[in-house]
Design a protein around this motif. Structure first.
Motif, PDB file in Angstrom:
ATOM      1  N   HIS A   1       0.825  -1.211   0.000  1.00 15.58           N
ATOM      2  CA  HIS A   1       0.000   0.000   0.000  1.00 15.58           C
ATOM      3  C   HIS A   1       0.855   1.255   0.000  1.00 15.58           C
ATOM      4  CE1 HIS A   1      -4.142  -1.274   0.139  1.00 15.58           C
ATOM      5  NE2 HIS A   1      -3.837  -2.241   1.001  1.00 15.58           N
ATOM      6  N   GLN A   2       0.386   2.247  -0.739  1.00 12.03           N
ATOM      7  CA  GLN A   2       1.020   3.578  -0.770  1.00 12.03           C
ATOM      8  C   GLN A   2       2.515   3.512  -1.111  1.00 12.03           C
ATOM      9  OE1 GLN A   2      -1.166   5.988  -0.564  1.00 12.03           O
ATOM     10  NE2 GLN A   2      -2.845   4.740   0.165  1.00 12.03           N
ATOM     11  N   LYS A   3       2.854   2.674  -2.048  1.00 16.54           N
ATOM     12  CA  LYS A   3       4.257   2.626  -2.495  1.00 16.54           C
ATOM     13  C   LYS A   3       4.416   3.317  -3.841  1.00 16.54           C
ATOM     14  CE  LYS A   3       6.485   0.060   0.674  1.00 16.54           C
ATOM     15  NZ  LYS A   3       6.097  -1.319   0.860  1.00 16.54           N
ATOM     16  N   GLY A   4       3.376   4.024  -4.297  1.00 13.92           N
ATOM     17  CA  GLY A   4       3.471   4.853  -5.493  1.00 13.92           C
ATOM     18  C   GLY A   4       3.876   4.093  -6.730  1.00 13.92           C
TER      19      GLY A   4
ATOM     20  N   ASP B   1       6.368   2.392  -7.346  1.00 13.61           N
ATOM     21  CA  ASP B   1       7.338   1.347  -7.055  1.00 13.61           C
ATOM     22  C   ASP B   1       7.479   0.353  -8.204  1.00 13.61           C
ATOM     23  OD1 ASP B   1       9.130   0.453  -5.266  1.00 13.61           O
ATOM     24  OD2 ASP B   1       7.774  -0.990  -4.330  1.00 13.61           O
TER      25      ASP B   1
END
Ligand SMILES: Cc1cc2nc3c(=O)[nH]c(=O)nc-3n(C[C@H](O)[C@H](O)[C@H](O)COP(=O)(O)OP(=O)(O)OC[C@H]3O[C@@H](n4cnc5c(N)ncnc54)[C@H](O)[C@@H]3O)c2cc1C
Lengths: 568, 219
Positions: free
Chosen positions: B211-214, B216
């Motif tokens: 989650h919320q790793k853009g 990546d």
């Protein structure tokens, strides 16, 4: 329900998201939904005529009612003609709404609050970046924050492993595919499904809790009913599979600004010509599906989220301006299906048990992605759906097919008689794989109005989908990969369905961004008219499941709509 | 073909034709590893009644079109199956003699052997019949003709393996009044335990969601 700021048409994959996002920013929203509302105490018996009206309070959501209505029986739920989750009015004594297809096949869409997400498998991958970057009017990077917001809101999590996923991973690994760890997939490999399904309850394996108790608590119980409609959870907003009727709809109602009117079929977008804005949407005409009465509702903006068939149909039936791309360019992932049969001893050595248990776990919990070709998904269905989708649906008829050239031996086409019974007798030792193909936008495919046939909502949509050369080539490659994976996993026998192209499940791109709507989702030719469903996709995302992208775009479109018309 | 003395009614004709169709798709035999054994076939379970009902329930009646006299969809489908059977006879591709013994109220299709019924379906599916002579809505409508050949298979299989037979006495009631009263034979045969609250089938997790790793992994 009077004087909303915005009317949203449809409460499925896209519409529910727009409604929640707008409501959260303080806009008054009315959602018109053609089908019934299950799990709402205002309609304790949605299939029988009740009080007309709408609901706007989260207190109306009733999990006990929902459990009674979502019975998990595949006939009662999934039957396309009389099931609760069908494309038709709430009154199941009436026929489904008709669609006219020019090729063999059928459209699998569902009316009702939650739309088609009521039956979807909740697979929520992002688009392949290479299918968006430098191709769509907006970049892949532009989409990422919206993907993240939807992934956190639904939420999306990787699927747990059950027997069928384990067998799929085993086959994928033996066939030499790597494990992909990123959400932004740029090279081939296998991975767990990113699913909009709550993680399994932490006590699932603890026998101190009965399964019935667990089904009333938060978290997935691996009951395998994703496709039949999931009713498991402690309250409507905490149901395990995150169809929009249990995710975005409760959130929308919690804003206090959103009213949803089920049994309301929009039949016309009303417009006016404004000096400054030109042709402008000012409201919607709709028909109550119980009374047959037509009503009108006005608003400062209208969002169409009626899905890829009805959004263009509504545009055309409203006599909105000519645009050669309205309804055109439809893609559908030219899907197919292969099933492998396994031997008990082989299963024992891989799984430590003698069955694939196709009815256990997420309906689809693992996938293999191949940017440039599409993706394949391990899938396990209840037996009626397995029989009819694996063995009773084939454009090859009883014949074998030229595809077999160059692929290891496998059967193809309809399977009947003793051979069919043998497959079904071994249902618990089968593994099925769905194939989603990266197909191409072709302006000849899509929705037009039938020149002759009308139903109570106006001229019927006439639908054509014939895959092009790229789709046929890609599907053939994916079939090879799926069959190879099954044999590597130990299958003794493989059957390819060769599904008809016009089996329409992943319909996209009939009101494409860049040609019908601008990059903010507003129609080029009608101001204040927005679209927020699968139809605005510029293409088929490279062959991955479409809904997460629709939901990311719907989030973005709501933001842009507010900025343009409701900013201070 | 010898004449028959049975009085044929429209509904008897439709019933017989669909009985013959579902019986060809799921006959009462099963080829197990120990040879062929008797099982209950789709016709014995009455699956033809399900198929007929669903077809007629799905029938589209266009607004503003004269509906009288409109042939039911099951009737026009039965007529189409007979057209396939007659074409099979016509081109001399029949491999067994016809017999009116099993379905005296039926037409040519139901007088064919199982394998020849499947051949008739295959001919229709290939559009190798005079489609201009079919009744509405099939007349010159190849997409719908082929869709119906799919539906014959799909509905038979879905009727047999879903809970439909388990509706017992409520089987022929309107959808809102149907209740599952018994365990359908299709579930026993396939080993499906029926709807469940859950399974203790967890084998772990392959990956944890980032989650919320853009962006990546995407450069
Ligand atoms: C069996 C199955 C499995 C699937 N699995 C997946 C999956 O795992 N992952 C995935 O991404 N996708 C999946 N899909 C596809 C997914 O369901 C769709 O992508 C998604 O629902 C599309 O959202 P939408 O808003 O475009 O349309 P819908 O969800 O169909 O919503 C449209 C809504 O508008 C309503 N409506 C239509 N016309 C009108 C009108 N004129 N007036 C008022 N209301 C109207 C409809 O009743 C409906 O509620 C699956 C589909 C099926 C059939």
């Amino acid at each position: 329900m009077n004087n909303p700021n915005v009317i949203v048409i449809g409460s499925g994959g896209g519409g529910a998201v727009v409604a929640k996002e707008l409501g959260e920013k303080g806009l008054k929203v009315v959602v018109l939904e053609a089908g019934p509302w299950y799990g709402n105490s205002q309609w304790p018996d949605p299939g029988r005529r009740g009080a007309a009206g709408s609901s706007s309070s989260p207190k109306d959501l009733d999990i006990a009612l929902f459990r009674n209505q979502y019975t998990k029986f595949e006939g009662e739920m999934n039957d396309l003609i009389t099931g609760r989750l069908r494309w038709g009015p709430a009154d199941r004594n009436r026929p489904p709404w008709f669609r006219n297809l020019s090729e063999r096949g059928f459209v699998w869409q569902v009316a009702g609050v939650g739309g088609t997400t009521q039956v979807y498998l909740a697979n929520s991958p992002r688009a392949f970046p290479e299918a968006v970057e430098h191709i769509w009017p907006i970049s892949y990077r532009e989409l990422i924050p919206y993907y993240e917001k939807v992934e956190a809101t639904l939420p999306v999590e990787f699927a747990p492993t059950t027997a069928k996923e384990e067998l799929f991973y085993y086959g994928a690994k033996k066939a030499g595919w790597p494990l992909i760890k990123t959400l932004n997939v740029t090279s081939p490999g296998y991975r767990p499904q990113p699913n909009a399904i709550l993680p399994p309850n932490k006590s699932l394996m603890n026998p101190a809790y009965s399964l019935e108790q667990l089904a009333r608590m938060e978290g997935c119980t691996l009951a395998g009913h994703c496709i039949n409609g999931c009713p498991h959870g402690p309250s409507m907003d905490k149901v395990a599979k995150r169809s929009t009727n249990v995710s975005y709809v409760p959130l929308a109602l919690q804003t206090g600004n959103v009213t949803i009117r089920p049994n309301a079929f929009a039949t016309r977008i009303m417009t006016d010509r404004h000096a400054a804005d030109g042709l402008t949407a000012i409201g919607v005409q709709f028909r109550d599906t119980w009374t047959g009465e037509t009503e009108e509702l006005r608003a400062e903006a209208v969002v169409m989220a009626a899905g890829c068939i009805e959004s263009p149909r509504l545009w055309l039936n409203s006599g909105l301006p000519q645009n050669p791309w309205v309804g055109k360019g439809m893609v559908n992932h030219y899907m197919d299906w292969v099933t492998g049969l396994f031997d008990e001893r082989d299963l024992m050595s891989v799984l430590g048990s003698t069955s694939t248990e196709p009815f256990v776990g997420h309906t689809s919990g693992a996938r293999l992605d191949y940017p440039g070709l599409g993706s394949i998904l391990v899938t396990g269905l209840s037996p009626g759906l397995t029989g009819s989708m694996s063995f009773g649906l084939s454009q090859a008829g009883y014949a074998s097919h030229p595809y077999s050239a160059g692929i290891s031996a496998f059967g193809q086409g309809w399977v009947v008689g003793a051979e069919f019974q043998e497959w079904m007798f071994n249902y618990r030792r089968t593994l099925s794989i769905a194939i989603l193909t990266d197909d191409d936008v072709d302006s000849r495919n899509g929705v037009t109005l039938d020149p002759m046939l009308k139903d109570e909502h106006g001229s019927l949509p006439k639908i054509r989908y014939v895959p092009g050369r790229k789709a046929r080539r890609n599907r053939k490659e994916l079939i090879k990969i799926a069959i190879d994976l099954l044999y590597k996993a130990g299958a003794r026998k493989v059957q390819l369905s060769d599904w008809p192209a016009s089996l329409l499940i992943h319909i996209e791109s009939t009101m494409r961004m860049g040609v019908v709507v601008d990059e903010n989702g507003e129609a080029f030719q009608v101001s204040r008219l927005y679209i927020a469903d699968n139809s605005v996709h510029f293409n088929g995302l490279g062959g991955v499941n479409p809904t997460l992208t629709t939901q990311a775009l719907a989030t973005r479109t709501a933001e842009k709509l507010i900025d343009k018309y409701f900013g201070d | 073909m010898r004449s028959i003395s049975v009085k044929r009614t429209a509904s008897g004709y439709v019933q017989a034709t669909f009985q013959a169709a579902v019986d060809a798709v799921i006959p009462p035999v099963f080829q197990g590893s120990g040879g062929s054994i008797q099982i209950v076939g789709a016709a014995q379970l009455g699956v033809h009644k399900y198929v007929i009902r669903q077809l007629d329930h799905s029938q589209f009646i266009p607004v503003g079109m004269p509906v009288e006299p409109l042939m039911s969809l099951s009737m026009s489908t039965a007529v189409m199956l007979d057209a396939g059977a007659e074409e099979l006879v016509h081109i001399g591709a029949m491999t067994d003699p016809v017999s009116r013994m099993l379905y005296p109220e039926g037409g040519t299709f139901s007088a064919l052997s199982r394998i020849n019924r499947l051949k008739a379906i295959a001919l229709i599916n290939q559009l190798a019949i005079p489609i201009h002579a079919l009744p509405f809505p099939y007349q010159n409508n190849p997409g719908l003709i082929q869709t119906m050949m799919e539906s014959l298979h799909q509905l038979t299989m879905f009727g047999y393996y879903s809970e439909w037979f388990g509706y017992g006495r409520t089987r022929c009631l309107p959808p809102e009044e149907q209740r599952v009263e018994c365990f359908p034979p299709g579930w026993r045969m396939s080993g499906y335990p029926g709807p469940s609250f859950g399974y203790r089938g967890l084998r772990g997790f392959l990956l944890k969601y980032p989650h919320q790793k853009g962006a990546d992994g995407y450069e």
